[in-house]
Design a protein around this motif. Structure first.
Motif, PDB file in Angstrom:
ATOM      1  N   THR A 209      21.823 -13.588  36.033  1.00 44.13           N
ATOM      2  CA  THR A 209      20.754 -14.406  36.589  1.00 44.13           C
ATOM      3  C   THR A 209      19.706 -13.504  37.219  1.00 44.13           C
ATOM      4  O   THR A 209      19.949 -12.333  37.488  1.00 44.13           O
ATOM      5  CB  THR A 209      21.305 -15.371  37.651  1.00 44.13           C
ATOM      6  N   SER A 210      18.534 -14.051  37.446  1.00 40.06           N
ATOM      7  CA  SER A 210      17.478 -13.300  38.120  1.00 40.06           C
ATOM      8  C   SER A 210      16.898 -14.162  39.239  1.00 40.06           C
ATOM      9  O   SER A 210      16.357 -15.247  38.969  1.00 40.06           O
ATOM     10  CB  SER A 210      16.369 -12.919  37.130  1.00 40.06           C
ATOM     11  N   PRO A 211      17.002 -13.709  40.498  1.00 40.57           N
ATOM     12  CA  PRO A 211      17.720 -12.494  40.904  1.00 40.57           C
ATOM     13  C   PRO A 211      19.230 -12.642  40.725  1.00 40.57           C
ATOM     14  O   PRO A 211      19.720 -13.715  40.377  1.00 40.57           O
ATOM     15  CB  PRO A 211      17.339 -12.369  42.379  1.00 40.57           C
TER      16      PRO A 211
ATOM     17  N   THR B 175      23.085 -13.243  41.237  1.00 40.72           N
ATOM     18  CA  THR B 175      23.864 -14.182  42.037  1.00 40.72           C
ATOM     19  C   THR B 175      24.982 -13.415  42.740  1.00 40.72           C
ATOM     20  O   THR B 175      25.669 -12.598  42.121  1.00 40.72           O
ATOM     21  CB  THR B 175      24.461 -15.286  41.161  1.00 40.72           C
TER      22      THR B 175
ATOM     23  N   SER C  51      25.198 -17.017  46.950  1.00 44.09           N
ATOM     24  CA  SER C  51      23.778 -16.891  47.262  1.00 44.09           C
ATOM     25  C   SER C  51      23.028 -16.611  45.966  1.00 44.09           C
ATOM     26  O   SER C  51      23.413 -15.728  45.201  1.00 44.09           O
ATOM     27  CB  SER C  51      23.519 -15.760  48.259  1.00 44.09           C
ATOM     28  N   THR C  52      21.963 -17.365  45.737  1.00 44.90           N
ATOM     29  CA  THR C  52      21.130 -17.153  44.549  1.00 44.90           C
ATOM     30  C   THR C  52      19.776 -16.553  44.921  1.00 44.90           C
ATOM     31  O   THR C  52      18.898 -16.458  44.062  1.00 44.90           O
ATOM     32  CB  THR C  52      20.926 -18.481  43.798  1.00 44.90           C
ATOM     33  N   ASP C  53      19.613 -16.155  46.181  1.00 43.20           N
ATOM     34  CA  ASP C  53      18.347 -15.562  46.630  1.00 43.20           C
ATOM     35  C   ASP C  53      18.593 -14.261  47.388  1.00 43.20           C
ATOM     36  O   ASP C  53      17.905 -13.953  48.359  1.00 43.20           O
ATOM     37  CB  ASP C  53      17.556 -16.559  47.476  1.00 43.20           C
ATOM     38  N   LEU C  54      19.609 -13.519  46.954  1.00 39.87           N
ATOM     39  CA  LEU C  54      19.938 -12.203  47.518  1.00 39.87           C
ATOM     40  C   LEU C  54      20.246 -12.254  49.005  1.00 39.87           C
ATOM     41  O   LEU C  54      19.892 -11.349  49.759  1.00 39.87           O
ATOM     42  CB  LEU C  54      18.810 -11.204  47.230  1.00 39.87           C
TER      43      LEU C  54
ATOM     44  N   VAL D 207      19.437 -14.599  51.389  1.00 38.61           N
ATOM     45  CA  VAL D 207      18.621 -15.357  52.353  1.00 38.61           C
ATOM     46  C   VAL D 207      19.378 -16.605  52.796  1.00 38.61           C
ATOM     47  O   VAL D 207      19.436 -16.946  53.966  1.00 38.61           O
ATOM     48  CB  VAL D 207      17.252 -15.736  51.742  1.00 38.61           C
ATOM     49  N   SER D 208      19.993 -17.266  51.834  1.00 41.08           N
ATOM     50  CA  SER D 208      20.767 -18.468  52.146  1.00 41.08           C
ATOM     51  C   SER D 208      22.084 -18.413  51.388  1.00 41.08           C
ATOM     52  O   SER D 208      22.178 -17.833  50.294  1.00 41.08           O
ATOM     53  CB  SER D 208      19.992 -19.732  51.776  1.00 41.08           C
ATOM     54  N   TRP D 209      23.084 -19.015  51.980  1.00 41.28           N
ATOM     55  CA  TRP D 209      24.425 -19.062  51.407  1.00 41.28           C
ATOM     56  C   TRP D 209      24.950 -20.490  51.469  1.00 41.28           C
ATOM     57  O   TRP D 209      24.651 -21.229  52.406  1.00 41.28           O
ATOM     58  CB  TRP D 209      25.390 -18.153  52.168  1.00 41.28           C
TER      59      TRP D 209
END
Length: 819
Positions: free
Chosen positions: A715-717, A719, A731-734, A736-738
């Motif tokens: 995935t980009s970014p 996972t 987290s799918t945003d490196l 920031v959120s989990w």
């Protein structure tokens, strides 16, 4: 003293000097969380806690000599995985391939129904509360959604069997005896539970453990709990321990021993209520390293006042460690038994006494009582009196001959009822004990639950049924076949999943990390503790994990300078290249046939390697975390030239111990580190410049220990997946959120997450609820190959290792006063 004992004690001193860690400031200051907890962990998660040394329990390994039957896995997936819900793989249970039969995970406590022999409750150390209503054939997990599944004690109200008390937090003092959150109470036979966190929330905020619970036999609303403060990742502070009492069914609890001026700094190890005179209660202070207040205390006024039983021969004072108490349920309330280990100098039985006058005087039976504790009395010890005869008493402890004893004459003489060559033998290391309504002994140990049907043979029945409570240290997913998983588990060896919930143990002892070669699915590796396997601590299989051969050669010189569970990593692009961490880093490019050190001793204190990570995109780049199992922080070292130069690149100041590092598969400069302790400084860190600077990316993760991380670059970014103390987060945003990943996964500790990117499968190794999988994207690819074992494969036999009991710490931490 035998030569073996001399060698053992010499080794203990040497090991302690290497691995003892006790950080100053314990118990001081517990800042609030910086991240919101999920709904299932809404209870307070406060504090940065310096770790304490906990001894490791050990099961010695004996090489297998009998051939295995063929072990074959189907090519096509046997389970359709979901992308939204986790699927349990088991073991449910684990075939131990020996007289222990089918085993499950460690049982900390047992509570048998007082009138129905088919109904039994158990508290696995890391698996919550379970119940059977058909005598152990089938089991149901009752507390998967509670804030912790770490368990220490359980009791059923004899006057109202609908009422169940279950104390969270295991008080068995080992390296994986996890902290608790409070005491669970059910008033509907386990259908629902409510968690009470104690006065002012102390059970939860200080993450206490529960040694034992005793319920008034005439009033289900009255119960006593012996509470301790020595759980892993707990808060070892003063002013909190003691015996707590409830008079309203667990809604409120009061520390009745502290109110009477008794010890509130060290663990309380036992409590029993006189079944004939419920106003009489016996409790024990049993700090494993010894304290002046260790001993048994008696109350004759329902806990209002307490008196130390200090007559001649009574175990009192700092020369004794963990203490157990048992009282007769027969119509002879004056008979009391007490067992005490020494103060963990050796872990052996130090005193065994009987009182025939309710604790006024004691008969010393120690000389005639075999040392059933072996070297682990701080960890495994049970004591119980037959409900119909005060002269019949049972005592159990560690392993091998005389580890389970029965006396029919008040402890004057003993009969060994353990490991006697009968068809079914209970597993080693005994913790939970009770009688069913038929008067049959129930034994809870490191392999689950067993029933003693006839003590004169003896004859045992395995009651593990379909429990899924194995305590994994780690798992490895097969590179091409979704039906094959390998795992290493506490005291239940190394095992294989072949597409069915019944796994097969293929190597014994204590199982550490285990994984397959990513380039050859027939090849697998696993690590096992030196204290279990001696020089056989790293082994290789060339038939898919069925049989094993030791591969330590020149690396054996570092046998005694490595963690109990030492780390290793397999090169993603070359399955014959393995890096192994001792107090330095070793490399093999021949699948273990030969080894070469590629680093000096890295840690400035000489402490051991905790994690090793290889960059898939650059084989010369390696990250290493050091400090040892009980460190409160880590030193991280990075090489970009295959070990010629190592540069220290630590996490930000104030960060806690790093348990695992993983490198981005496509960029050697990007790596992630996770912290497995409570810390307000963060639990997940990322570097984009080879470790020169680390950034806290814990984001919205709850303040909980994190054990493992995986990176999905499809995935980009990318996972990110982490295994935390209560499940798996994504987290799918490196960072920031989990958020919590998927449904159905119990709130268990996840010691390792494993990712097969080509099959889009994420595996979770829980420490108490078995192994689980979830699909990460798209349908699972059709496997292209599967390892098959030769029908006549015979394990290679290597010499049985010299007996090596658990290392015993001598320094004794003192809890700091509360601010």
């Amino acid at each position: 003293m035998s030569k073996i004992k001399i060698a053992v004690l010499t080794g203990i001193v040497a090991l302690v000097s290497l691995i003892w860690t006790f950080a100053s400031g314990v118990g001081a200051g517990r800042p609030a969380d910086s991240a919101a907890a999920s709904a299932t962990t809404a209870h307070a998660q406060t504090g940065t806690q310096a770790p304490l040394f906990h001894p490791h329990q050990v099961t010695l390994w004996t090489p297998r000599t009998e051939p295995f039957p063929p072990l074959r896995a189907p090519l096509l997936p046997t389970i359709q995985l979901s992308t939204t819900a986790w699927t349990a793989l088991g073991p449910a249970p684990l075939n131990s391939a020996d007289p222990n039969g089918n085993v499950s995970g460690r049982i900390a406590a047992i509570a048998a129904h007082p009138t129905d022999a088919n109904t039994i409750y158990v508290a696995p150390a890391g698996g919550g509360v379970w119940k059977t209503t058909n005598g152990g054939t089938n089991w149901t997990a009752l507390t998967d959604i509670e804030s912790t599944l770490s368990m220490g004690a359980m009791a059923i109200a004899r006057s109202n069997p609908l009422v169940i008390y279950a104390g969270t937090g295991e008080a068995n003092n080992s390296g994986d005896s996890n902290f608790g959150r409070g005491i669970l109470v059910s008033t509907d036979a386990g259908a629902t539970f409510m968690l009470n966190t104690g006065p002012g929330g102390v059970f939860n905020t200080d993450r206490m453990t529960c040694s034992r619970i005793a319920v008034d036999p005439t009033d289900a609303n009255i119960a006593y709990a012996a509470m301790a403060n020595f759980g892993t990742n707990g808060v070892f502070t003063s002013g909190i321990t003691g015996t707590y009492k409830t008079t309203d069914g667990g809604s409120t609890w009061t520390n009745v021993t502290m109110a009477n001026g008794k010890d509130s700094s060290f663990p309380w190890s036992d409590v029993v209520v006189d079944p004939n005179t419920p106003s009489t209660v016996y409790v024990a202070v049993g700090y494993l390293f010894g304290t002046a207040n260790n001993g048994v205390y008696k109350s004759t006024d329902s806990g209002a006042t307490w008196t130390l039983l200090n007559g001649p021969n009574a175990p009192v004072g700092a020369s004794f460690g963990r203490i157990s108490v048992a009282i007769s349920k027969a119509n002879d309330a004056n008979v009391l038994y007490i067992a005490a280990e020494d103060n963990t100098t050796t872990g052996e039985l130090a005193r065994f006494v009987r009182s025939d006058d309710a604790g006024t005087t004691f008969t010393n039976l120690t000389a005639g009582t075999p040392n059933y504790m072996s070297f682990q009395g701080w960890y495994d010890t049970t004591l119980l009196v037959d409900p119909t005869n005060s002269a019949i008493v049972y005592a159990a402890g560690a392993a091998d001959a005389n580890s389970m004893l029965r006396s029919t004459n008040g402890g004057a003489n003993w009969t060994d009822i353990s490991h006697t060559g009968v068809p079914v033998q209970p597993h080693v290391d005994h913790h939970g004990i009770d009688f069913d309504t038929n008067g049959k002994l129930l034994d809870g140990d490191d392999g689950g639950i067993y029933r003693l049907d006839d003590p004169t043979v003896p004859s045992w029945t395995d009651l593990n049924g379909d429990q899924n409570t194995i305590q994994f240290q780690g798992i490895g997913l097969h590179p091409t076949n979704a039906n094959i998983v390998i795992g290493g588990s506490q005291d239940n060896g190394t095992e294989l999943y072949m597409g069915a919930p019944l796994w097969t143990e293929t190597d014994g002892g204590d199982g550490g990390l285990a994984t397959f070669s990513p380039t050859n699915g027939n090849r697998a590796y696993h690590q096992i503790p030196v204290l279990s396997f001696g020089p056989n601590f790293f082994r290789r299989s060339d038939n898919g994990g069925v049989t094993w051969v030791t591969k330590t050669s020149s690396i054996a010189v570092d046998e005694n300078v490595q963690n109990f569970y030492a780390p290793f990593a397999v090169d993603p692009g070359n399955g014959d290249r393995v890096l192994y961490g001792t107090n330095r880093v070793w490399e093999t490019t021949t699948a273990g046939d030969s080894w070469t050190p590629i680093s000096p001793v890295l840690n400035t204190g000489g402490n051991f390697v905790d994690t090793v990570a290889i960059a898939a995109s650059d084989a010369n780049t390696i990250y290493v975390g050091t400090g040892g199992t009980f460190a409160d922080s880590s030193q991280i070292f990075v090489t970009t030239n295959h070990g010629a130069i190592w540069t220290e690149h630590d996490l930000p100041v104030g960060s806690a111990r790093v348990n695992e590092i993983q490198v981005d598969p496509s960029n050697a400069l990007i790596a992630y580190a996770v912290v497995n302790q409570f810390s307000t400084a963060g639990h997940v860190f990322r570097t984009t410049n080879g470790g020169a600077m680390w950034t806290n990316i814990s984001g919205t993760l709850p303040n909980l220990p994190v054990w493992s991380i995986q990176i999905d670059n499809s995935t980009s970014p990318s996972t990110l997946y982490v295994g935390a103390d209560n499940g798996v987060y994504i987290s799918t945003d490196l960072g920031v959120s989990w958020s919590r990943l998927g449904t159905e996964l119990p709130n268990a500790q996840v010691f390792q997450v494993a990712l097969n990117g080509s099959l889009h499968i994420l595996g979770a190794a829980t420490h108490g609820r078995g192994a689980w999988e979830i699909q990460t994207a798209g349908p699972t690819a059709t496997p292209t190959a599967t390892p098959t074992a030769s029908p006549t494969a015979t394990p290679t036999v290597t010499p049985t290792p010299t007996v090596r009991p658990t290392p015993t710490p001598r320094p004794r931490p003192t809890p700091r006063p509360r601010p």
